[in-house]
Enzyme design. Sequence first.
Site, PDB file in Angstrom:
ATOM      1  N   HIS A   1       0.762  -1.408  -0.297  1.00 50.41           N
ATOM      2  CA  HIS A   1      -0.114  -0.091   0.100  1.00 50.41           C
ATOM      3  C   HIS A   1       0.774   1.275  -0.033  1.00 50.41           C
ATOM      4  O   HIS A   1       0.396   2.246  -0.210  1.00 50.41           O
ATOM      5  CB  HIS A   1      -0.977  -0.036   1.239  1.00 50.41           C
ATOM      6  CG  HIS A   1      -0.113   0.195   2.400  1.00 50.41           C
ATOM      7  ND1 HIS A   1       0.528  -0.744   2.961  1.00 50.41           N
ATOM      8  CD2 HIS A   1      -0.098   1.234   3.435  1.00 50.41           C
ATOM      9  CE1 HIS A   1       0.966  -0.288   4.287  1.00 50.41           C
ATOM     10  NE2 HIS A   1       0.509   0.963   4.315  1.00 50.41           N
TER      11      HIS A   1
ATOM     12  N   GLY B   1       3.446   1.830  -1.924  1.00 43.28           N
ATOM     13  CA  GLY B   1       3.821   2.167  -3.346  1.00 43.28           C
ATOM     14  C   GLY B   1       2.900   2.783  -4.496  1.00 43.28           C
ATOM     15  O   GLY B   1       1.817   3.107  -3.790  1.00 43.28           O
TER      16      GLY B   1
ATOM     17  N   GLY C   1       0.044   0.363  -4.901  1.00 46.56           N
ATOM     18  CA  GLY C   1      -1.022   0.192  -4.062  1.00 46.56           C
ATOM     19  C   GLY C   1      -1.923   1.390  -3.397  1.00 46.56           C
ATOM     20  O   GLY C   1      -2.590   1.074  -2.933  1.00 46.56           O
TER      21      GLY C   1
ATOM     22  N   SER D   1       3.841  -6.004 -18.023  1.00 47.44           N
ATOM     23  CA  SER D   1       3.712  -6.334 -19.492  1.00 47.44           C
ATOM     24  C   SER D   1       5.147  -7.061 -19.965  1.00 47.44           C
ATOM     25  O   SER D   1       5.373  -7.489 -21.223  1.00 47.44           O
ATOM     26  CB  SER D   1       3.472  -5.002 -20.330  1.00 47.44           C
ATOM     27  OG  SER D   1       4.752  -4.236 -20.006  1.00 47.44           O
ATOM     28  N   CYS D   2       6.006  -6.971 -19.051  1.00 46.53           N
ATOM     29  CA  CYS D   2       7.407  -7.592 -19.608  1.00 46.53           C
ATOM     30  C   CYS D   2       7.510  -9.073 -19.536  1.00 46.53           C
ATOM     31  O   CYS D   2       8.326  -9.702 -19.684  1.00 46.53           O
ATOM     32  CB  CYS D   2       8.692  -6.855 -18.805  1.00 46.53           C
ATOM     33  SG  CYS D   2       8.570  -7.455 -17.137  1.00 46.53           S
TER      34      CYS D   2
ATOM     35  N   THR E   1       0.652  -2.310 -18.155  1.00 48.62           N
ATOM     36  CA  THR E   1       1.684  -1.852 -19.079  1.00 48.62           C
ATOM     37  C   THR E   1       2.533  -0.853 -18.184  1.00 48.62           C
ATOM     38  O   THR E   1       2.394  -0.805 -16.890  1.00 48.62           O
ATOM     39  CB  THR E   1       0.909  -0.935 -20.113  1.00 48.62           C
ATOM     40  OG1 THR E   1       1.973  -0.735 -21.030  1.00 48.62           O
ATOM     41  CG2 THR E   1       0.459   0.179 -19.774  1.00 48.62           C
TER      42      THR E   1
HETATM   43  O1  GFB Z   1      10.991   2.701 -18.105  1.00 46.83           O
HETATM   44  P1  GFB Z   1      12.412   1.823 -18.329  1.00 46.83           P
HETATM   45  O2  GFB Z   1      13.418   2.169 -17.287  1.00 46.83           O
HETATM   46  O3  GFB Z   1      11.717   0.305 -18.410  1.00 46.83           O
HETATM   47  O4  GFB Z   1      12.774   2.142 -19.661  1.00 46.83           O
HETATM   48  P2  GFB Z   1      11.347  -0.770 -19.507  1.00 46.83           P
HETATM   49  C1  GFB Z   1      12.053   2.619 -20.892  1.00 46.83           C
HETATM   50  C2  GFB Z   1      12.779   2.870 -22.159  1.00 46.83           C
HETATM   51  O5  GFB Z   1      13.345   4.255 -21.726  1.00 46.83           O
HETATM   52  C3  GFB Z   1      13.930   2.331 -22.056  1.00 46.83           C
HETATM   53  C4  GFB Z   1      14.652   4.684 -21.927  1.00 46.83           C
HETATM   54  O6  GFB Z   1      14.422   2.238 -23.598  1.00 46.83           O
HETATM   55  C5  GFB Z   1      15.434   3.432 -21.630  1.00 46.83           C
HETATM   56  O7  GFB Z   1      16.576   3.061 -22.223  1.00 46.83           O
HETATM   57  N1  GFB Z   1      15.257   5.780 -21.344  1.00 46.83           N
HETATM   58  C6  GFB Z   1      15.530   7.111 -21.925  1.00 46.83           C
HETATM   59  C7  GFB Z   1      15.137   5.752 -19.861  1.00 46.83           C
HETATM   60  N2  GFB Z   1      16.100   7.575 -20.633  1.00 46.83           N
HETATM   61  C8  GFB Z   1      15.873   7.160 -19.375  1.00 46.83           C
HETATM   62  C9  GFB Z   1      16.054   7.311 -18.015  1.00 46.83           C
HETATM   63  O8  GFB Z   1      16.428   8.481 -17.999  1.00 46.83           O
HETATM   64  N3  GFB Z   1      15.701   6.367 -17.146  1.00 46.83           N
HETATM   65  C10 GFB Z   1      15.126   5.239 -17.481  1.00 46.83           C
HETATM   66  N4  GFB Z   1      14.935   4.348 -16.676  1.00 46.83           N
HETATM   67  N5  GFB Z   1      14.912   4.909 -18.840  1.00 46.83           N
HETATM   68  C11 GFB Z   1      10.955  -2.054 -17.368  1.00 46.83           C
HETATM   69  C12 GFB Z   1      11.364  -3.322 -17.011  1.00 46.83           C
HETATM   70  O9  GFB Z   1      11.394  -1.929 -18.784  1.00 46.83           O
HETATM   71  O10 GFB Z   1       9.687  -1.769 -17.329  1.00 46.83           O
HETATM   72  C13 GFB Z   1      10.641  -3.806 -15.557  1.00 46.83           C
HETATM   73  O11 GFB Z   1      12.753  -3.483 -16.564  1.00 46.83           O
HETATM   74  C14 GFB Z   1       8.877  -3.567 -15.933  1.00 46.83           C
HETATM   75  O12 GFB Z   1      10.727  -5.199 -15.602  1.00 46.83           O
HETATM   76  C15 GFB Z   1       8.720  -2.201 -16.459  1.00 46.83           C
HETATM   77  O13 GFB Z   1       8.510  -4.324 -16.779  1.00 46.83           O
HETATM   78  C16 GFB Z   1       7.403  -1.711 -16.428  1.00 46.83           C
HETATM   79  O14 GFB Z   1      10.086  -0.413 -20.044  1.00 46.83           O
HETATM   80  O15 GFB Z   1      12.555  -0.836 -20.732  1.00 46.83           O
END
Ligand code: GFB
Length: 312
Positions: A15, A17, A20, A110-111, A166
Amino acid sequence: MDYDLSGKRVYVAGHKGMVGSAIVRRLASEGCEVLTADRSVDLREQAAVRDWYAANRPDTVVVAAAKVGGILANDTYPADFLYDNLMIEANLIEAAYRNDVEKLLFLGSSCIYPKMAPQPIPEDALLTGPLEPTNEWYAVAKIAGIKLCQAYRRQHGCDYISAMPTNLYGPGDNFDLDSSHVLPALIRKAHEAKEAGAAFIEIWGTGSPRREFLHVDDLADGCVFLLKGYSGDEHVNLGSGTDIPIIDLTYLVCEVVGFDGAISKDASKPDGTPRKLMSGDKIAAMGWAPKIGLREGIADAYRAFLEGERKN
Ligand code: GFB
């Protein structure tokens, strides 16, 4: 027949997060009693979870507790993402069975789908191909959660269901640049660059991967919709129905935040899966649709970010 939440004791695990807390907010209008466990109950510990259930006797459970993070955190801490999530979900689901919980909703991601799944991804694409390597540990744990719900349904007749959200964002998100998802990271980067009068912000990867985003209040609404009206064996996708390249998302965030500098790309960081747009046909056929548009949702998340900053 619909499952009536009024008068039920509904345990929302996780809750504190983003997910939650949104579900707790959404349940306020359902006439149920929301139960939560404080941080002293380590959900990875079977005995602690069993004791909590025995003492609190929930009728309904929402499994929104998980170790989550963005692409880099997933890639860097595979053991934590696999072990913690397996333990949390196994303990919460098994204790639900022991304590005669009437209905349980498990939340995945969605992963879970193969890296090269057909787009938009239908529910039956599960386990049809190899996973995206940056998050296969988290995905395997979440697939195990779906299978646990199906197994308890099959063996014991439990009404346990699963929803696959998603990429989510909104109030209560993690804005830490090392561990966050892309949307909160972009909000923070754009805001800090605007404040500092910086010339550019840096994004990870090529900017070409596409992602689908859902505001967490829409997710919470979809979860309550499923709790009340769905009792099937198969998991249900919960998305917004549209995706956007990360570079375009960056422009949109910069516009909402008011940063008009340049955007540079850090090619040393991973792109992850090229695309993961889910099909929303199944839940749409049941009569549910999201309400919050991306621009409006980003403005709301930015407002929440600023409020959090003011508190610190
Ligand atoms: O949201 P994100 O970290 O996760 O990254 P995923 C989505 C895309 O945004 C990737 C790009 O292609 C990243 O390289 N990106 C660009 C960035 N700039 C940034 C930044 O500053 N920070 C981050 N974090 N990304 C996650 C999974 O995958 O999604 C988990 O690892 C989960 O398991 C989650 O499913 C919903 O969409 O790639």
